[in-house]
Design a protein around this motif. Structure first.
Motif, mmCIF file in Angstrom:
data_model
loop_
_atom_site.group_PDB
_atom_site.id
_atom_site.type_symbol
_atom_site.label_atom_id
_atom_site.label_comp_id
_atom_site.label_asym_id
_atom_site.label_seq_id
_atom_site.Cartn_x
_atom_site.Cartn_y
_atom_site.Cartn_z
ATOM 1 N N VAL A 277 4.232 -4.538 0.813
ATOM 2 C CA VAL A 277 3.422 -5.598 1.423
ATOM 3 C C VAL A 277 1.939 -5.241 1.329
ATOM 4 C CG1 VAL A 277 2.791 -6.624 3.636
ATOM 5 C CG2 VAL A 277 5.174 -6.500 2.964
ATOM 6 N N GLY A 278 1.610 -4.001 1.697
ATOM 7 C CA GLY A 278 0.209 -3.578 1.691
ATOM 8 C C GLY A 278 -0.388 -3.679 0.305
ATOM 9 N N ASN A 279 0.324 -3.152 -0.701
ATOM 10 C CA ASN A 279 -0.229 -3.124 -2.050
ATOM 11 C C ASN A 279 -0.367 -4.520 -2.633
ATOM 12 O OD1 ASN A 279 -0.758 -0.414 -2.455
ATOM 13 N ND2 ASN A 279 1.370 0.029 -2.922
ATOM 14 N N ILE A 297 -2.190 0.119 5.111
ATOM 15 C CA ILE A 297 -0.796 -0.243 5.381
ATOM 16 C C ILE A 297 0.103 0.390 4.330
ATOM 17 C CG2 ILE A 297 0.801 -2.180 5.530
ATOM 18 C CD1 ILE A 297 -1.608 -3.858 6.493
ATOM 19 N N ALA A 298 -0.365 0.334 3.066
ATOM 20 C CA ALA A 298 0.426 0.936 1.993
ATOM 21 C C ALA A 298 0.519 2.449 2.175
ATOM 22 C CB ALA A 298 -0.208 0.600 0.650
ATOM 23 N N GLN A 299 -0.630 3.078 2.527
ATOM 24 C CA GLN A 299 -0.629 4.539 2.710
ATOM 25 C C GLN A 299 0.299 4.935 3.849
ATOM 26 O OE1 GLN A 299 -2.268 6.621 0.755
ATOM 27 N NE2 GLN A 299 -3.535 5.188 -0.371
ATOM 28 N N ALA A 300 0.380 4.082 4.893
ATOM 29 C CA ALA A 300 1.282 4.373 6.014
ATOM 30 C C ALA A 300 2.713 4.468 5.511
ATOM 31 C CB ALA A 300 1.155 3.290 7.073
ATOM 32 N N GLY A 301 3.053 3.626 4.538
ATOM 33 C CA GLY A 301 4.389 3.688 3.952
ATOM 34 C C GLY A 301 4.638 5.031 3.283
ATOM 35 N N TYR A 302 3.634 5.547 2.524
ATOM 36 C CA TYR A 302 3.805 6.845 1.855
ATOM 37 C C TYR A 302 3.989 7.967 2.877
ATOM 38 C CZ TYR A 302 1.713 4.281 -2.088
ATOM 39 O OH TYR A 302 1.426 3.365 -3.044
#
Lengths: 472, 175
Positions: A277-279, A297-302
């Protein structure tokens, strides 16, 4: 009672009190608050570094001081110091509210320090709320009051929603186990984590922390708050706040001790959705801060991939990633603050021709963006490598593949930033951002840190390993 | 049926009925009054379960402070009465489905496993014992909450001043 183990918290509490007093005095010098805050934040960093080896259980075992917590306190105070260093031109906040701005900033840091050390569900919840409430008010302090209050209200509504969910989870957890100390939960939870009631309770409890980390499905606040908040505060939310969230998530997830359970699957699903979603949303953004929000948001996923491994290796990777995020995101926001000297929101077009206006700033931005994208030899590459290899060791091949795919998607918009700064010519000539001598030194130090830690991450990995040894 | 269970069912009926009334009223002031009744019922329920302090708090804070605040807000901002449906039919359908699923699960849990009944141990937490426990074991949390109140106060002060400054500025522009 051993007070010396509690010095970092006491120090920041005293600093907050000092600003309470300062906010009641007549404004004589506009720069006074800045210099006081900068020296106090610097002192805080030193106090935290000095207390890094402290150990002990305080306040009737509700508060654990160990290397893990102390390391995160150092990171938090570093984040505070860096953010305060950006505040020399605090144009996003009306001048008369500067003391309150620093007061709440110090209170928020104090709350996050309490959060990373708390090992009792009630203290965890209460300190989480304290840090959130400070941030709600801080966001509303924006000079453009309509924008600030709107963002603060949205932040507040999503925040109380997630904290209600978290409270429900805590109540269920207590109903299922009758325990409130994390040290007791560690012994009981691994055996019962597959019971539906316990699983639901843990997932709902984690919801409150996901809100802090801006992880799906609690990410809706991030773009609006980043845009609505004063630029320096957006930097604080993107760095220190995320670091605290990683710490408390590590502690609580490690307490479940689950292996190959439904909990891991649900966390993996959240990580995948969050980074995708973030990316994807970041691809179409025109506002620089909004783009950075989706990238967070994307980094939170990583980061969550490292946390859900529930292995010492995964925890090391997550701790290292938290440090990397702090440096990378802060450097991006340094550029935001310097480009938007009037305290407004820069668009991507405002970056045009930055390499001629300020080569140093453009270089710093490029290194930070490359690090966020995970291009070697930067700190971001090392962090991603650690996280992915920890996941591979646990055999989560599909998860790593999806994450890799996401990294490729994210390259597009990260390179858009570099293109805007280096290749696009500005339509109208804009004045060069003013960098004082100390700002130049800070920028250079950040560039060096991003590259050097990327090359020689070993001392920090060893440090992270020692810190995470108390978790498992 | 003991006196306790008789009281429990009586209170449950009062709470349910007043909450249903509160949700369905179109006049907001009426809705709030019904909600106050519902809170009084929950307070009695807490008292029945052996938590007199919680019961007092429920009355003082929820029925007292928060509901009065709601009344103030409703009276100050002129909420226009919605004559039409509050939310479209489109949103009604998922609500009904979720409600039915919840009811079905609830019935299954209640009547499905009659063997898994657990009787709750009788416990009474007097205000004195409760206060001692909180201030002896969790005074760090109490301190954090006090800081939280300070932050909330600053926030309220700021937002209040914002309004005054704005109206003062508007007054200056149009003398």
């Amino acid at each position: 009672m051993m007070w010396q183990q509690f010095t970092p918290e006491l120090y920041h509490f005293a600093a907050a009190l000092l600003f309470t007093a300062l906010s009641m005095t007549r404004r004589v010098d506009n720069r006074r608050d800045y210099w006081v805050a900068l020296s106090l934040a610097g002192g805080g960093l030193i106090v935290c570094l000095a207390a890094v080896r402290a150990e002990g259980l305080l306040f009737l075992n509700t508060y654990k001081v160990d290397l893990f917590a102390q390391l995160f306190k150092v990171l938090l105070s570093m984040g505070l110091f860096l953010v305060v260093a950006l505040c020399s031109e605090l144009n996003g906040v009306a001048r008369r509210w500067h003391s309150e701005f620093y007061l709440l900033l110090f209170t928020c840091t104090l709350a996050m320090m309490l959060l990373v050390s708390s090992v009792h569900l009630i203290s965890i919840y209460v300190s989480l709320e304290l840090s959130s409430y400070s941030l709600y008010v801080l966001v509303a302090l924006r000079r453009d009051a309509a924008m600030g209050t709107q963002a603060a209200l949205r932040y507040f509504l999503i925040g109380i929603f997630s904290s209600a969910i978290m409270l429900f989870g805590l109540a269920l957890l207590y109903a299922a186990t009758g325990l409130t100390y994390l040290s007791d939960l560690v012994q009981v939870l691994p055996g019962v984590i597959d019971q539906p009631l316990v699983l639901v309770a843990v997932v709902l409890t984690l919801g409150g922390f996901f809100f802090k980390l801006a992880l799906f499905p609690f990410h809706f606040w991030a773009p609006d708050v980043y845009v609505g908040a004063p630029n320096q505060l957006a930097a604080f939310i993107a760095t220190a706040s995320k670091v605290a969230a990683v710490a408390v998530l590590l502690r609580v997830v490690a307490a479940t001790g689950g292996q190959e359970t439904l909990l891991v699957d649900s966390l993996a699903a959240l990580a995948i959705i969050s980074m995708t979603v973030g990316n994807l949303a970041a691809l179409v953004q025109k506002d620089f801060k909004r783009l950075l929000a989706y990238s967070s948001i994307a980094q939170a996923g990583y980061v969550l991939i490292g946390i859900l491994c529930m292995s010492p290796e995964g925890a090391d990777a997550a701790i290292f990633y938290a440090l990397a995020l702090l440096l990378m995101k802060f450097t991006c926001f340094l550029a935001v603050v310097k480009i938007a000297a009037d305290g407004g929101n820069p668009s991507l077009d405002a970056l045009a021709g930055l390499h001629r206006r300020s080569p140093l700033l453009a270089l710093a931005l490029m290194m930070a963006v490359f690090a966020l994208a995970g291009i070697p030899p930067t700190i971001g590459f090392t962090a991603k490598l650690l996280v992915f290899s920890a996941a591979m060791h646990k055999g989560y091949l599909v998860l790593v593949l999806i994450a890799m795919f996401n990294v490729v998607i994210s390259l597009y918009y990260y390179l858009l930033i570099v293109k805007a700064a280096y290749l696009t010519e500005p339509a109208v000539e804009t004045p060069a951002p003013v960098l004082s001598l100390s700002a130049r030194a800070l920028t250079t130090a950040l560039i060096i840190a991003i590259v050097v830690v990327g090359f020689y991450p070993n001392p920090l990995i060893v440090m992270a390993r020692q810190a995470s040894s108390s978790l498992f | 049926m003991t006196l306790y269970s008789l009281l429990f069912y009586l209170l449950a009926i009062i709470i349910l009925a007043s909450t249903v009334m509160a949700v369905t009223r179109r006049n907001l002031v009426h809705a709030i009054i019904y909600l106050v009744v519902s809170f009084f019922g929950s307070a009695m329920l807490f008292y029945l379960l052996g938590a007199p302090f919680l019961a007092a708090i429920e009355v003082i804070i929820y029925a007292g402070a928060i509901m009065i605040l709601f009344l103030f807000i409703v009276m100050m901002i002129d909420v226009d009465r919605h004559k039409e449906r509050l939310f479209p039919i489109r949103q009604c359908l998922p609500a009904i489905i979720f409600g039915l699923v919840y009811a079905a699960v609830g019935l299954m849990v209640t009547f499905g496993h009659s063997g898994s009944k657990a009787s709750m141990p009788i416990a009474v937490a007097t205000p004195n014992a409760f206060g001692r426990f909180v201030f002896e074991h969790h005074w760090l949390a109490v301190e954090i909450v006090s800081l939280l109140l300070l932050v909330a106060l600053i926030g309220a002060l700021y937002l209040g001043r914002l309004k005054i400054e704005k109206s003062a500025a508007a007054g200056k522009e149009t003398p």
